[in-house]
Design a protein around this motif. Structure first.
Motif, PDB file in Angstrom:
ATOM      1  N   ARG A  56     -30.761  59.073  -2.764  1.00 28.23           N
ATOM      2  CA  ARG A  56     -30.779  59.717  -4.076  1.00 28.23           C
ATOM      3  C   ARG A  56     -31.923  59.182  -4.923  1.00 28.23           C
ATOM      4  N   THR A  57     -32.118  57.867  -4.890  1.00 29.09           N
ATOM      5  CA  THR A  57     -33.179  57.233  -5.661  1.00 29.09           C
ATOM      6  C   THR A  57     -33.992  56.312  -4.765  1.00 29.09           C
ATOM      7  N   LEU A  58     -35.309  56.457  -4.835  1.00 23.99           N
ATOM      8  CA  LEU A  58     -36.215  55.537  -4.160  1.00 23.99           C
ATOM      9  C   LEU A  58     -36.833  54.643  -5.225  1.00 23.99           C
ATOM     10  N   THR A  59     -36.642  53.344  -5.097  1.00 24.52           N
ATOM     11  CA  THR A  59     -37.287  52.390  -5.982  1.00 24.52           C
ATOM     12  C   THR A  59     -38.403  51.723  -5.194  1.00 24.52           C
ATOM     13  N   GLY A 115     -43.922  46.595 -12.017  1.00 28.31           N
ATOM     14  CA  GLY A 115     -44.284  46.510 -10.609  1.00 28.31           C
ATOM     15  C   GLY A 115     -43.584  47.504  -9.721  1.00 28.31           C
ATOM     16  N   GLN A 116     -42.820  48.438 -10.314  1.00 34.23           N
ATOM     17  CA  GLN A 116     -42.070  49.403  -9.522  1.00 34.23           C
ATOM     18  C   GLN A 116     -42.240  50.802 -10.100  1.00 34.23           C
ATOM     19  N   PHE A 117     -41.970  51.799  -9.276  1.00 34.40           N
ATOM     20  CA  PHE A 117     -41.784  53.148  -9.775  1.00 34.40           C
ATOM     21  C   PHE A 117     -40.618  53.773  -9.030  1.00 34.40           C
ATOM     22  N   GLN A 118     -40.108  54.882  -9.564  1.00 30.88           N
ATOM     23  CA  GLN A 118     -38.911  55.514  -9.008  1.00 30.88           C
ATOM     24  C   GLN A 118     -39.153  56.986  -8.694  1.00 30.88           C
ATOM     25  N   LEU A 119     -38.538  57.411  -7.608  1.00 30.66           N
ATOM     26  CA  LEU A 119     -38.403  58.830  -7.286  1.00 30.66           C
ATOM     27  C   LEU A 119     -36.913  59.097  -7.216  1.00 30.66           C
ATOM     28  N   ARG A 120     -36.434  60.050  -8.017  1.00 27.44           N
ATOM     29  CA  ARG A 120     -35.002  60.319  -8.066  1.00 27.44           C
ATOM     30  C   ARG A 120     -34.747  61.801  -7.890  1.00 27.44           C
ATOM     31  N   ALA A 151     -44.226  47.345   1.399  1.00 29.34           N
ATOM     32  CA  ALA A 151     -43.183  48.336   1.675  1.00 29.34           C
ATOM     33  C   ALA A 151     -42.095  48.199   0.625  1.00 29.34           C
ATOM     34  N   PHE A 152     -41.473  49.315   0.279  1.00 25.48           N
ATOM     35  CA  PHE A 152     -40.431  49.261  -0.733  1.00 25.48           C
ATOM     36  C   PHE A 152     -39.059  49.233  -0.086  1.00 25.48           C
ATOM     37  N   ALA A 153     -38.111  48.801  -0.881  1.00 24.99           N
ATOM     38  CA  ALA A 153     -36.716  48.817  -0.447  1.00 24.99           C
ATOM     39  C   ALA A 153     -36.056  50.026  -1.061  1.00 24.99           C
ATOM     40  N   ALA A 154     -35.671  50.972  -0.259  1.00 22.05           N
ATOM     41  CA  ALA A 154     -35.042  52.193  -0.765  1.00 22.05           C
ATOM     42  C   ALA A 154     -33.596  51.893  -1.134  1.00 22.05           C
ATOM     43  N   SER A 155     -33.197  52.383  -2.298  1.00 20.30           N
ATOM     44  CA  SER A 155     -31.823  52.173  -2.716  1.00 20.30           C
ATOM     45  C   SER A 155     -30.881  53.048  -1.904  1.00 20.30           C
ATOM     46  N   SER A 156     -29.635  52.690  -1.939  1.00 20.52           N
ATOM     47  CA  SER A 156     -28.644  53.493  -1.230  1.00 20.52           C
ATOM     48  C   SER A 156     -28.357  54.755  -2.000  1.00 20.52           C
ATOM     49  N   PRO A 157     -27.965  55.841  -1.311  1.00 21.21           N
ATOM     50  CA  PRO A 157     -27.603  57.061  -2.028  1.00 21.21           C
ATOM     51  C   PRO A 157     -26.491  56.776  -3.026  1.00 21.21           C
ATOM     52  N   SER A 158     -26.609  57.365  -4.194  1.00 21.51           N
ATOM     53  CA  SER A 158     -25.606  57.137  -5.231  1.00 21.51           C
ATOM     54  C   SER A 158     -25.481  58.369  -6.096  1.00 21.51           C
ATOM     55  N   GLY A 159     -24.619  58.305  -7.054  1.00 21.72           N
ATOM     56  CA  GLY A 159     -24.521  59.370  -8.047  1.00 21.72           C
ATOM     57  C   GLY A 159     -23.584  60.483  -7.645  1.00 21.72           C
ATOM     58  N   GLY A 160     -22.618  60.195  -6.740  1.00 23.62           N
ATOM     59  CA  GLY A 160     -21.631  61.204  -6.432  1.00 23.62           C
ATOM     60  C   GLY A 160     -22.143  62.344  -5.594  1.00 23.62           C
ATOM     61  N   VAL A 207     -38.038  63.683  -8.838  1.00 21.57           N
ATOM     62  CA  VAL A 207     -38.785  63.473 -10.074  1.00 21.57           C
ATOM     63  C   VAL A 207     -39.325  62.049 -10.073  1.00 21.57           C
ATOM     64  N   ILE A 208     -40.599  61.904 -10.472  1.00 24.60           N
ATOM     65  CA  ILE A 208     -41.225  60.587 -10.459  1.00 24.60           C
ATOM     66  C   ILE A 208     -41.283  59.996 -11.863  1.00 24.60           C
TER      67      ILE A 208
END
Length: 353
Positions: free
Chosen positions: A53-56, A346-351, A32-41, A328-329
């Motif tokens: 905002r971003t899923l890592t 070892g990671q990918f991002q969805l932003r 399972a991944f740790a989702a980042s907190s919403p950011s970026g204003g 976007v992936i």
């Protein structure tokens, strides 16, 4: 062997499990991944979205290129260029396998068809063949997979680009009739496949031909035509009457040139998102990563740029439109293509754009 090919081969060999049954790649553990907190204003309305905002996503060995939104699950689906799988990325932080490896192939573009309860995937052994990891005396494995959206069970595996020496299916979409259209970036074609698994037509045009990477992202417009992006040169095409014996291909005149077009997505407001990168630019050319929003007022004869956004995460490939924004992936694909280690191993991002 070219050093970059050697490095890419080592990457895939690290992922492959010794003695995997049937020549398939063994699926690496998918924590399972740790989702980042919403950011970026983000505005308060956006902050209340169930998606940050971003899923890592921590998923060693996955290397996803394609992503789609599954409205039934309210979750993302991602493919794997290294493992030949499709997995569910949940808004709650879960990552669950859906489609198991069915051959030693990359799953590249994916598309959800809720009307038919299916997820469709473009698959190819191109990367493994290029790196000498499959028996190259055998015909290439390259086609369209149709899987049950609920269970992940195989419904159809349809070979396409038969007779081509190095085919690489890339992206796909389906129309209201259920026909599937898949691009091949090496064969420079768009192939129409029936829901029953029959290759109905191969669409060719001299303008699709590329010395490097050709036809790429594709979407079906509700008005009945297709929009397809050619990676090299960043050209956009409208394909009229795609179910006719002789479809009509027109190039869409853009107000600004694009270095490349990778993934495409059509938004509900009628605008088109194009993802730009330099992963496969010819001759070692370098460019920038960007997400461009286009709009047309003349039925996609021409298009103007609404927004050209330099992308903050490396090597974006495509985008999924969701009720909570467009995601976007960036899947670390450069490591597979060139052997250059990912900036986020070892990671990918969805932003969200």
């Amino acid at each position: 062997m070219d050093p970059s090919v050697q490095a890419s081969r080592r990457t895939l060999l690290r992922i492959a499990a010794a003695g995997a049954a049937g020549g398939a790649l063994a699926a690496a553990p998918l924590p399972a991944f740790a989702a980042s907190s919403p950011s970026g204003g983000s505005s308060p309305a956006v902050d209340r979205s169930p998606l940050p905002r971003t899923l890592t996503v921590t998923a060693p060995g996955l290397y996803p290129e394609g992503v789609a939104w599954d409205p039934r699950r309210k979750a993302f689906l991602v493919g794997s260029t290294a493992q030949g799988t499709i997995s569910v990325v949940g808004a709650d932080g879960s990552l669950t396998p859906l489609v198991a490896p069915f051959a030693r192939v990359s799953v590249i573009g994916i598309h959800v068809d809720t009307a038919h309860g299916s997820v469709e995937a473009a698959y190819s052994d191109y990367f493994f063949r290029r790196m000498g990891m499959v028996d190259t005396s055998l015909p290439p494995v390259n086609g369209v997979g149709v899987f049950d959206l609920t269970t992940g069970a195989v419904r159809q595996l349809v070979p396409v680009s038969a007779g081509e020496s190095e085919p690489r299916t890339n992206d796909l979409t389906s129309d209201r009739h259920g026909d599937i259209y898949v691009t091949d970036t090496e064969a420079d074609t768009v192939t129409r496949v029936s829901r029953a698994g029959e290759v109905l037509q191969v669409i060719r045009d001299e303008r699709f031909t590329a010395a490097g990477t050709g036809p790429n992202g594709i979407v079906a417009h509700p008005a009945g035509f297709l929009l397809m992006g050619k990676y090299d040169g960043g050209r956009l095409f409208r394909i009229d009457r795609p179910r006719a014996a002789r479809p009509v291909v027109r190039e869409v005149r853009l107000d600004r040139p694009l270095a490349s077009i990778d993934g495409l997505a059509l938004r509900r407001d009628g605008s088109l998102i194009a993802v730009v990168n330099d992963l496969s630019l010819p001759g070692g050319m370098t460019g920038r990563d960007a997400v461009v929003v286009l709009r047309s007022t003349d039925g996609w004869r021409t298009a103007r740029t609404l927004r050209d956004q330099t992308w903050p995460l490396a090597d974006p490939t495509t985008v999924a439109v969701t009720p909570y924004g467009d995601y976007v992936i960036s899947g670390g694909l450069r490591e597979i293509l060139s052997g250059v280690p990912s900036s986020t191993p070892g990671q990918f991002q969805l932003r969200r754009r």
